[in-house]
Scaffold this motif. Structure first.
Motif, PDB file in Angstrom:
ATOM      1  N   VAL A 157       0.845  -1.201   0.000  1.00 51.13           N
ATOM      2  CA  VAL A 157       0.000   0.000   0.000  1.00 51.13           C
ATOM      3  C   VAL A 157       0.881   1.251   0.000  1.00 51.13           C
ATOM      4  O   VAL A 157       1.829   1.352   0.778  1.00 51.13           O
ATOM      5  CB  VAL A 157      -0.929  -0.004   1.233  1.00 51.13           C
ATOM      6  CG1 VAL A 157      -1.741   1.282   1.294  1.00 51.13           C
ATOM      7  CG2 VAL A 157      -1.852  -1.210   1.190  1.00 51.13           C
ATOM      8  N   ALA A 158       0.585   2.207  -0.853  1.00 60.54           N
ATOM      9  CA  ALA A 158       1.360   3.443  -0.937  1.00 60.54           C
ATOM     10  C   ALA A 158       1.186   4.274   0.332  1.00 60.54           C
ATOM     11  O   ALA A 158       0.212   4.119   1.080  1.00 60.54           O
ATOM     12  CB  ALA A 158       0.924   4.250  -2.159  1.00 60.54           C
ATOM     13  N   ALA A 159       2.122   5.187   0.565  1.00 58.90           N
ATOM     14  CA  ALA A 159       2.113   5.993   1.789  1.00 58.90           C
ATOM     15  C   ALA A 159       0.899   6.901   1.884  1.00 58.90           C
ATOM     16  O   ALA A 159       0.495   7.297   2.982  1.00 58.90           O
ATOM     17  CB  ALA A 159       3.396   6.822   1.867  1.00 58.90           C
ATOM     18  N   ASN A 160       0.310   7.250   0.740  1.00 56.44           N
ATOM     19  CA  ASN A 160      -0.872   8.122   0.760  1.00 56.44           C
ATOM     20  C   ASN A 160      -2.176   7.335   0.661  1.00 56.44           C
ATOM     21  O   ASN A 160      -3.232   7.879   0.370  1.00 56.44           O
ATOM     22  CB  ASN A 160      -0.800   9.150  -0.370  1.00 56.44           C
ATOM     23  CG  ASN A 160      -0.716   8.516  -1.746  1.00 56.44           C
ATOM     24  OD1 ASN A 160      -0.611   7.292  -1.876  1.00 56.44           O
ATOM     25  ND2 ASN A 160      -0.770   9.341  -2.782  1.00 56.44           N
ATOM     26  N   GLN A 161      -2.090   6.034   0.918  1.00 60.37           N
ATOM     27  CA  GLN A 161      -3.267   5.172   0.891  1.00 60.37           C
ATOM     28  C   GLN A 161      -3.414   4.431   2.215  1.00 60.37           C
ATOM     29  O   GLN A 161      -2.482   4.331   3.009  1.00 60.37           O
ATOM     30  CB  GLN A 161      -3.158   4.152  -0.251  1.00 60.37           C
ATOM     31  CG  GLN A 161      -3.111   4.758  -1.636  1.00 60.37           C
ATOM     32  CD  GLN A 161      -2.918   3.714  -2.714  1.00 60.37           C
ATOM     33  OE1 GLN A 161      -2.165   2.758  -2.542  1.00 60.37           O
ATOM     34  NE2 GLN A 161      -3.615   3.871  -3.834  1.00 60.37           N
ATOM     35  N   GLY A 162      -4.602   3.909   2.436  1.00 59.44           N
ATOM     36  CA  GLY A 162      -4.866   3.115   3.624  1.00 59.44           C
ATOM     37  C   GLY A 162      -5.742   1.930   3.247  1.00 59.44           C
ATOM     38  O   GLY A 162      -6.143   1.780   2.086  1.00 59.44           O
ATOM     39  N   ILE A 163      -6.039   1.111   4.237  1.00 60.48           N
ATOM     40  CA  ILE A 163      -6.885  -0.061   4.003  1.00 60.48           C
ATOM     41  C   ILE A 163      -8.221   0.130   4.704  1.00 60.48           C
ATOM     42  O   ILE A 163      -8.287   0.230   5.931  1.00 60.48           O
ATOM     43  CB  ILE A 163      -6.191  -1.348   4.497  1.00 60.48           C
ATOM     44  CG1 ILE A 163      -4.924  -1.603   3.672  1.00 60.48           C
ATOM     45  CG2 ILE A 163      -7.142  -2.541   4.398  1.00 60.48           C
ATOM     46  CD1 ILE A 163      -4.153  -2.834   4.108  1.00 60.48           C
ATOM     47  N   HIS A 164      -9.257   0.220   3.901  1.00 59.97           N
ATOM     48  CA  HIS A 164     -10.625   0.337   4.424  1.00 59.97           C
ATOM     49  C   HIS A 164     -11.180  -1.069   4.633  1.00 59.97           C
ATOM     50  O   HIS A 164     -11.112  -1.917   3.731  1.00 59.97           O
ATOM     51  CB  HIS A 164     -11.500   1.087   3.426  1.00 59.97           C
ATOM     52  CG  HIS A 164     -12.952   1.100   3.784  1.00 59.97           C
ATOM     53  ND1 HIS A 164     -13.450   1.835   4.841  1.00 59.97           N
ATOM     54  CD2 HIS A 164     -14.005   0.452   3.239  1.00 59.97           C
ATOM     55  CE1 HIS A 164     -14.758   1.639   4.911  1.00 59.97           C
ATOM     56  NE2 HIS A 164     -15.121   0.810   3.955  1.00 59.97           N
ATOM     57  N   THR A 165     -11.702  -1.325   5.814  1.00 55.88           N
ATOM     58  CA  THR A 165     -12.269  -2.642   6.114  1.00 55.88           C
ATOM     59  C   THR A 165     -13.775  -2.528   6.277  1.00 55.88           C
ATOM     60  O   THR A 165     -14.286  -1.547   6.806  1.00 55.88           O
ATOM     61  CB  THR A 165     -11.663  -3.229   7.405  1.00 55.88           C
ATOM     62  OG1 THR A 165     -12.005  -2.392   8.526  1.00 55.88           O
ATOM     63  CG2 THR A 165     -10.149  -3.327   7.297  1.00 55.88           C
ATOM     64  N   PHE A 166     -14.468  -3.545   5.777  1.00 54.54           N
ATOM     65  CA  PHE A 166     -15.924  -3.562   5.910  1.00 54.54           C
ATOM     66  C   PHE A 166     -16.394  -4.970   6.271  1.00 54.54           C
ATOM     67  O   PHE A 166     -16.017  -5.931   5.590  1.00 54.54           O
ATOM     68  CB  PHE A 166     -16.622  -3.123   4.624  1.00 54.54           C
ATOM     69  CG  PHE A 166     -18.111  -2.996   4.797  1.00 54.54           C
ATOM     70  CD1 PHE A 166     -18.655  -1.848   5.344  1.00 54.54           C
ATOM     71  CD2 PHE A 166     -18.952  -4.045   4.453  1.00 54.54           C
ATOM     72  CE1 PHE A 166     -20.032  -1.744   5.539  1.00 54.54           C
ATOM     73  CE2 PHE A 166     -20.328  -3.944   4.656  1.00 54.54           C
ATOM     74  CZ  PHE A 166     -20.860  -2.792   5.196  1.00 54.54           C
ATOM     75  N   PRO A 167     -17.144  -5.078   7.359  1.00 54.04           N
ATOM     76  CA  PRO A 167     -17.578  -4.020   8.263  1.00 54.04           C
ATOM     77  C   PRO A 167     -16.385  -3.316   8.935  1.00 54.04           C
ATOM     78  O   PRO A 167     -15.333  -3.934   9.092  1.00 54.04           O
ATOM     79  CB  PRO A 167     -18.430  -4.775   9.293  1.00 54.04           C
ATOM     80  CG  PRO A 167     -18.842  -6.039   8.614  1.00 54.04           C
ATOM     81  CD  PRO A 167     -17.691  -6.402   7.739  1.00 54.04           C
ATOM     82  N   PRO A 168     -16.554  -2.054   9.327  1.00 52.42           N
ATOM     83  CA  PRO A 168     -15.444  -1.290   9.910  1.00 52.42           C
ATOM     84  C   PRO A 168     -15.059  -1.826  11.289  1.00 52.42           C
ATOM     85  O   PRO A 168     -15.865  -2.486  11.958  1.00 52.42           O
ATOM     86  CB  PRO A 168     -16.005   0.129   9.996  1.00 52.42           C
ATOM     87  CG  PRO A 168     -17.487  -0.040  10.009  1.00 52.42           C
ATOM     88  CD  PRO A 168     -17.777  -1.236   9.182  1.00 52.42           C
ATOM     89  N   PRO A 169     -13.838  -1.560  11.740  1.00 54.19           N
ATOM     90  CA  PRO A 169     -13.350  -2.115  13.006  1.00 54.19           C
ATOM     91  C   PRO A 169     -14.095  -1.635  14.242  1.00 54.19           C
ATOM     92  O   PRO A 169     -14.008  -2.270  15.290  1.00 54.19           O
ATOM     93  CB  PRO A 169     -11.872  -1.691  13.036  1.00 54.19           C
ATOM     94  CG  PRO A 169     -11.736  -0.628  12.006  1.00 54.19           C
ATOM     95  CD  PRO A 169     -12.807  -0.829  11.011  1.00 54.19           C
TER      96      PRO A 169
END
Length: 206
Positions: A157-169
């Protein structure tokens, strides 16, 4: 005669139990950040800002802000001088760390996590916090937010990206991140998503 704290920081980086990438800095951007923050490289914060574009810690799970790069904002990007709040790092799940004054009047690191949706005073100054991070504290701090094989996934994952989880934590169904859907998204959007959720669910304004 004053000396830079960078030797201490770089020694801690070299001794870290997990990978730490030091992003190259731009001297003009670094000088501007130091000047606007009114700090010098004699402090750990100043050393990171003055000597790096940022730090990618533990396969990029944590992104410590410096003077910025093409992929990582500088430390002034979301600073709020009037309120005394200075964002200093983000994690890959959209968590946010800020350096802010606590009720006792002492500046400490506060963390807003995507699992609890609330600010926690970690009761550490910047140097103590970063030293602990580089000494291995992330393993325990995030032990409930990691899943098998996360290292390779986060490392891509690039430094300006994140990991979205669904359902959210922060949802009951999203506590176990090994069972949720995960997608790469823009990091600013992910940070805003969790903080907007906090406002809507708890009436809290981070």
């Amino acid at each position: 005669m004053t000396t830079s704290a960078w030797d201490e920081v770089s020694a801690a980086v070299a001794a870290a139990p997990y990978p730490v990438v030091v992003l190259d800095s731009d001297s003009e951007r670094a000088a501007r950040c130091l000047r606007e923050l009114r700090i010098t490289t004699t402090s750990w914060l100043g050393a990171v800002v003055g000597h790096t574009g940022g730090l990618l810690v533990d396969h990029g799970w944590l992104r410590v802000l410096g003077s910025g790069t093409e992929a990582l904002p500088d430390i002034l990007d979301r600073a709020e001088p009037a309120s005394g709040i200075l964002p200093v790092a983000y994690d890959v799940l959209g968590g946010m760390y800020v350096w802010a004054t606590n009720p006792a009047g002492r500046p400490t690191i506060h963390y807003f996590g995507p699992d609890l949706l609330e600010w926690q005073d970690l009761e550490q100054g910047y140097a103590d916090w970063l030293h602990a991070v580089l000494a291995g504290s992330l393993d325990r701090f995030y032990e409930n937010l990691r899943w098998p094989g996360w290292e390779n996934e986060v490392g891509a994952v690039a430094a300006n990206q994140g990991i979205h989880t669904f359902p959210p934590p922060w949802s009951k169904e999203g506590h176990d991140l090994s069972t949720v859907s995960r997608a790469v998204v823009a990091l600013p959007e992910l940070v805003s998503f969790h903080q907007d959720a906090a406002r809507q669910l708890a009436g809290q304004a981070p």
